[in-house]
Design a protein around this motif. Structure first.
Motif, PDB file in Angstrom:
ATOM      1  N   ASP A 116     -13.428  -3.253   7.763  1.00  0.00           N
ATOM      2  CA  ASP A 116     -12.161  -3.996   7.711  1.00  0.00           C
ATOM      3  C   ASP A 116     -12.233  -5.228   8.611  1.00  0.00           C
ATOM      4  O   ASP A 116     -12.823  -5.187   9.691  1.00  0.00           O
ATOM      5  N   ILE A 117     -11.604  -6.289   8.132  1.00  0.00           N
ATOM      6  CA  ILE A 117     -11.603  -7.561   8.853  1.00  0.00           C
ATOM      7  C   ILE A 117     -10.531  -7.551   9.950  1.00  0.00           C
ATOM      8  O   ILE A 117     -10.583  -8.338  10.892  1.00  0.00           O
TER       9      ILE A 117
ATOM     10  N   ARG B 279      -6.209   8.257  -4.400  1.00  0.00           N
ATOM     11  CA  ARG B 279      -7.263   8.619  -3.436  1.00  0.00           C
ATOM     12  C   ARG B 279      -7.682  10.082  -3.601  1.00  0.00           C
ATOM     13  O   ARG B 279      -8.737  10.482  -3.136  1.00  0.00           O
TER      14      ARG B 279
ATOM     15  N   ILE C 148      -5.771   5.717   5.584  1.00  0.00           N
ATOM     16  CA  ILE C 148      -5.413   6.968   4.886  1.00  0.00           C
ATOM     17  C   ILE C 148      -6.551   7.451   3.983  1.00  0.00           C
ATOM     18  O   ILE C 148      -6.873   8.636   3.946  1.00  0.00           O
ATOM     19  N   GLY C 149      -7.195   6.495   3.281  1.00  0.00           N
ATOM     20  CA  GLY C 149      -8.351   6.863   2.455  1.00  0.00           C
ATOM     21  C   GLY C 149      -9.490   7.337   3.344  1.00  0.00           C
ATOM     22  O   GLY C 149     -10.174   8.324   3.035  1.00  0.00           O
TER      23      GLY C 149
ATOM     24  N   ASP D 289     -15.997  -9.131   8.455  1.00  0.00           N
ATOM     25  CA  ASP D 289     -15.965  -9.402   7.019  1.00  0.00           C
ATOM     26  C   ASP D 289     -16.858  -8.389   6.278  1.00  0.00           C
ATOM     27  O   ASP D 289     -18.007  -8.144   6.670  1.00  0.00           O
ATOM     28  N   SER D 290     -16.315  -7.833   5.223  1.00  0.00           N
ATOM     29  CA  SER D 290     -17.000  -6.755   4.517  1.00  0.00           C
ATOM     30  C   SER D 290     -18.373  -7.172   3.967  1.00  0.00           C
ATOM     31  O   SER D 290     -19.348  -6.423   4.095  1.00  0.00           O
TER      32      SER D 290
ATOM     33  N   TYR E  46     -14.552 -11.827  -4.822  1.00  0.00           N
ATOM     34  CA  TYR E  46     -15.010 -11.104  -3.621  1.00  0.00           C
ATOM     35  C   TYR E  46     -15.484  -9.697  -4.000  1.00  0.00           C
ATOM     36  O   TYR E  46     -16.515  -9.218  -3.546  1.00  0.00           O
TER      37      TYR E  46
ATOM     38  N   GLU F 208     -16.367   2.838   2.392  1.00  0.00           N
ATOM     39  CA  GLU F 208     -15.083   2.364   1.825  1.00  0.00           C
ATOM     40  C   GLU F 208     -14.833   0.975   2.422  1.00  0.00           C
ATOM     41  O   GLU F 208     -14.708   0.842   3.640  1.00  0.00           O
TER      42      GLU F 208
ATOM     43  N   ASN G  13       0.843  -1.210   0.000  1.00  0.00           N
ATOM     44  CA  ASN G  13       0.000   0.000   0.000  1.00  0.00           C
ATOM     45  C   ASN G  13       0.879   1.262   0.000  1.00  0.00           C
ATOM     46  O   ASN G  13       0.789   2.107   0.891  1.00  0.00           O
TER      47      ASN G  13
ATOM     48  N   ASP H 290     -12.305  -1.671  -1.775  1.00  0.00           N
ATOM     49  CA  ASP H 290     -10.834  -1.792  -1.636  1.00  0.00           C
ATOM     50  C   ASP H 290     -10.489  -2.813  -0.540  1.00  0.00           C
ATOM     51  O   ASP H 290      -9.530  -2.630   0.191  1.00  0.00           O
ATOM     52  N   SER H 291     -11.288  -3.903  -0.426  1.00  0.00           N
ATOM     53  CA  SER H 291     -11.024  -4.866   0.664  1.00  0.00           C
ATOM     54  C   SER H 291     -10.265  -6.071   0.114  1.00  0.00           C
ATOM     55  O   SER H 291      -9.122  -5.931  -0.333  1.00  0.00           O
TER      56      SER H 291
ATOM     57  N   GLY I 173     -12.443  -2.016   3.248  1.00  0.00           N
ATOM     58  CA  GLY I 173     -10.999  -2.235   3.356  1.00  0.00           C
ATOM     59  C   GLY I 173     -10.311  -0.906   3.594  1.00  0.00           C
ATOM     60  O   GLY I 173     -10.161  -0.111   2.666  1.00  0.00           O
ATOM     61  N   VAL I 174      -9.934  -0.639   4.851  1.00  0.00           N
ATOM     62  CA  VAL I 174      -9.393   0.695   5.146  1.00  0.00           C
ATOM     63  C   VAL I 174      -7.893   0.676   5.418  1.00  0.00           C
ATOM     64  O   VAL I 174      -7.244   1.712   5.397  1.00  0.00           O
ATOM     65  N   ASP I 175      -7.339  -0.491   5.753  1.00  0.00           N
ATOM     66  CA  ASP I 175      -5.912  -0.615   6.100  1.00  0.00           C
ATOM     67  C   ASP I 175      -5.563   0.417   7.180  1.00  0.00           C
ATOM     68  O   ASP I 175      -6.245   0.508   8.178  1.00  0.00           O
TER      69      ASP I 175
HETATM   70  C1  LIG Z   1      -5.522  -2.523   0.091  1.00  0.00           C
HETATM   71  S1  LIG Z   1      -5.958  -2.436   1.751  1.00  0.00           S
HETATM   72  C2  LIG Z   1      -7.017  -1.051   1.805  1.00  0.00           C
HETATM   73  C3  LIG Z   1      -6.332   0.259   1.552  1.00  0.00           C
HETATM   74  C4  LIG Z   1      -7.129   1.476   1.945  1.00  0.00           C
HETATM   75  N1  LIG Z   1      -8.404   1.552   1.295  1.00  0.00           N
HETATM   76  C5  LIG Z   1      -6.352   2.741   1.685  1.00  0.00           C
HETATM   77  O1  LIG Z   1      -6.910   3.739   1.217  1.00  0.00           O
HETATM   78  O2  LIG Z   1      -5.142   2.775   1.984  1.00  0.00           O
HETATM   79  C6  LIG Z   1      -7.054  -3.799   1.935  1.00  0.00           C
HETATM   80  C7  LIG Z   1      -7.689  -3.906   3.313  1.00  0.00           C
HETATM   81  O3  LIG Z   1      -8.772  -4.825   3.176  1.00  0.00           O
HETATM   82  C8  LIG Z   1      -8.888  -5.577   4.359  1.00  0.00           C
HETATM   83  N2  LIG Z   1      -9.624  -6.814   4.044  1.00  0.00           N
HETATM   84  C9  LIG Z   1      -9.173  -7.910   3.382  1.00  0.00           C
HETATM   85  N3  LIG Z   1     -10.151  -8.834   3.300  1.00  0.00           N
HETATM   86  C10 LIG Z   1     -11.247  -8.306   3.894  1.00  0.00           C
HETATM   87  C11 LIG Z   1     -12.579  -8.764   4.114  1.00  0.00           C
HETATM   88  N4  LIG Z   1     -12.985  -9.966   3.694  1.00  0.00           N
HETATM   89  N5  LIG Z   1     -13.441  -7.947   4.759  1.00  0.00           N
HETATM   90  C12 LIG Z   1     -13.044  -6.715   5.190  1.00  0.00           C
HETATM   91  N6  LIG Z   1     -11.797  -6.247   5.009  1.00  0.00           N
HETATM   92  C13 LIG Z   1     -10.910  -7.007   4.366  1.00  0.00           C
HETATM   93  C14 LIG Z   1      -7.450  -5.782   4.806  1.00  0.00           C
HETATM   94  O4  LIG Z   1      -7.412  -6.038   6.204  1.00  0.00           O
HETATM   95  C15 LIG Z   1      -6.792  -4.458   4.398  1.00  0.00           C
HETATM   96  O5  LIG Z   1      -6.746  -3.581   5.484  1.00  0.00           O
END
Ligand SMILES: C[S@@+](CC[C@H](N)C(=O)[O-])C[C@H]1O[C@@H](n2cnc3c(N)ncnc32)[C@H](O)[C@@H]1O
Length: 276
Positions: A165-166, A116, A140-141, A188-189, A213, A133, A49, A206-207, A135-137
Motif C-alpha cells: 500500500d502507498i 473477499r 480487512i482482506g 508504490d505497488s 495500472y 494482495e 470500500n 486491488d490497489s 492495496g490493503v486499505d
Molecule cells: C480499494 S482499496 C483496497 C481494499 C482492500 N484490498 C480490502 O480488502 O479492503 C485500494 C488501496 O490501494 C491503495 N493504493 C492506491 N494506489 C496505490 C499504489 N500506486 N500503490 C500501492 N497502493 C495503492 C490505496 O491506498 C488503498 O488503500
C-alpha cells in the motif's frame, strides 16, 4: 364494444399513453434501492470500500465458481466460506482494532467480508506458500487472508502474506496473531512488486484501480508467479485487463459477480485467472 377493448384500441393507437405505466414498472426494480440508500445514509459512517454480506444464492454461486477453478468439491468450498463467516475470534479482533483506530469515525462496527470470502476460500483450498494482495486499505482482506494462512498452518501448510500500500497508515487491522502470518510493504505497488523476489502462488490486485495500472501490475508479476498460481482481479467488474492478460499468457479467465445482501451497492466481483 366493451370498455377494455376501447382502452386497448386507444392505447394501441396512442403509444405515448403507455409511457407512465411502463416507466413506473421499470422504476419498481430500483425503488427498494432508494430506501436502502436513505437508511444507509443515516446509519452507516462509511465513505468507501463498503461493508456487506453476500446473498445466500450468491455464496452458492461463488462456491461453485471456485469449485470449477480448483476442482475441489463445492461442499468443501462452502465449508471454508462458512469457516470465515463464523470466525468469532477474527470478528472480535476486527471490531477491537477498528475501535482503537484513528479512522473509526469512518467505519461501521460490523464485520462482513463480501467477495473477499472468495479470496479466503482460494487461500484455504490452494494452501499457497506466498500470497500477495496489492492495496490493503484498512486491511480487512489482509487479516482475512492471514487467518486463512493460520488455519492452513494448523493443517501443516506454511504460508506467508504480503500486502502492498502507498498509504503509510493502511493495514491497521493486520495486527496481533494475524500479523505473524504476514506484513505490509509500504510504497508504490509496481515498485514493490518489481523488487519482490519470492514466487507468488495467489495474487490479488486491488490497489490503484485504473485499468492501465492494473495491467502493469500483471506484467510486473508475470515472471514471478508459480506454475499453478491463481490471479484474482478486484477491478474486473470495470476493466478487462485480467481477461486480456490471461489470453496473452495462455491462462483461463472467469468472472464472478458479487451480489451484496441488503445494501444499495451494486457489487463488484472477482476476476479469476488460472491455468487449465
Ligand atoms: C480499494 S482499496 C483496497 C481494499 C482492500 N484490498 C480490502 O480488502 O479492503 C485500494 C488501496 O490501494 C491503495 N493504493 C492506491 N494506489 C496505490 C499504489 N500506486 N500503490 C500501492 N497502493 C495503492 C490505496 O491506498 C488503498 O488503500
Amino acid at each position: 364494444m366493451n370498455l377494455e377493448k376501447i382502452k386497448y384500441k386507444i392505447s394501441h393507437r396512442l403509444p405515448f399513453l403507455r409511457i407512465p405505466k411502463r416507466v413506473l414498472y421499470a422504476m419498481s426494480y430500483y425503488n427498494k434501492k432508494y430506501i436502502q440508500i436513505l437508511k444507509w445514509g443515516m446509519r452507516s459512517r462509511e465513505t468507501a470500500n463498503y461493508t456487506y454480506d453476500l446473498t445466500e444464492q450468491n455464496i452458492l454461486y461463488l462456491a461453485q465458481t471456485i469449485s470449477v477453478v480448483t476442482r475441489i468439491d463445492s461442499k468443501k468450498i462452502i465449508e471454508y466460506i462458512n469457516e470465515a463467516r463464523n470466525n468469532e475470534q477474527l470478528k472480535e479482533h476486527i471490531i477491537t482494532a477498528t475501535m482503537k483506530s484513528p479512522h473509526k469515525e469512518y467505519a461501521d462496527l460490523r464485520v462482513d467480508f463480501g467477495r473477499r470470502l472468495g479470496w479466503y476460500a482460494f487461500a484455504r483450498t490452494l494452501k499457497p506458500k506466498i500470497i500477495v494482495e496489492t492495496g490493503v486499505d484498512k486491511g480487512i482482506g489482509s487479516v482475512l487472508l492471514c487467518s486463512a494462512l493460520l488455519k492452513n498452518k494448523e493443517e501443516g501448510f506454511d504460508g506467508l502474506f504480503y500486502g502492498t500500500d502507498i498509504n503509510p497508515e493502511a493495514g491497521y487491522l493486520l495486527s496481533g496473531k494475524y500479523a505473524e502470518a504476514g506484513k505490509i510493504l509500504y510504497g508504490d505497488s509496481i515498485k514493490t512488486l518489481s523488487e519482490f523476489t519470492e514466487k507468488i502462488d495467489l495474487f490479488i490486485n486491488d490497489s490503484d484501480h485504473s485499468a492501465d495500472y492494473e495491467y502493469r501490475e500483471y506484467i510486473t508479476i508475470r515472471d514471478k508467479i508459480s506454475e499453478n498460481a491463481i490471479l484474482l482481479g478486484d477491478n474486473s467488474h470495470v476493466s478487462d485487463k485480467l481477461a486480456i492478460f490471461s489470453i496473452e499468457t495462455k491462462r483461463n479467465f472467469l468472472f464472478f459477480r458479487e451480489e451484496p445482501g441488503g445494501h444499495w451497492y451494486p457489487g463488484a466481483g472477482i476476476g479469476i485467472s488460472f491455468k487449465g
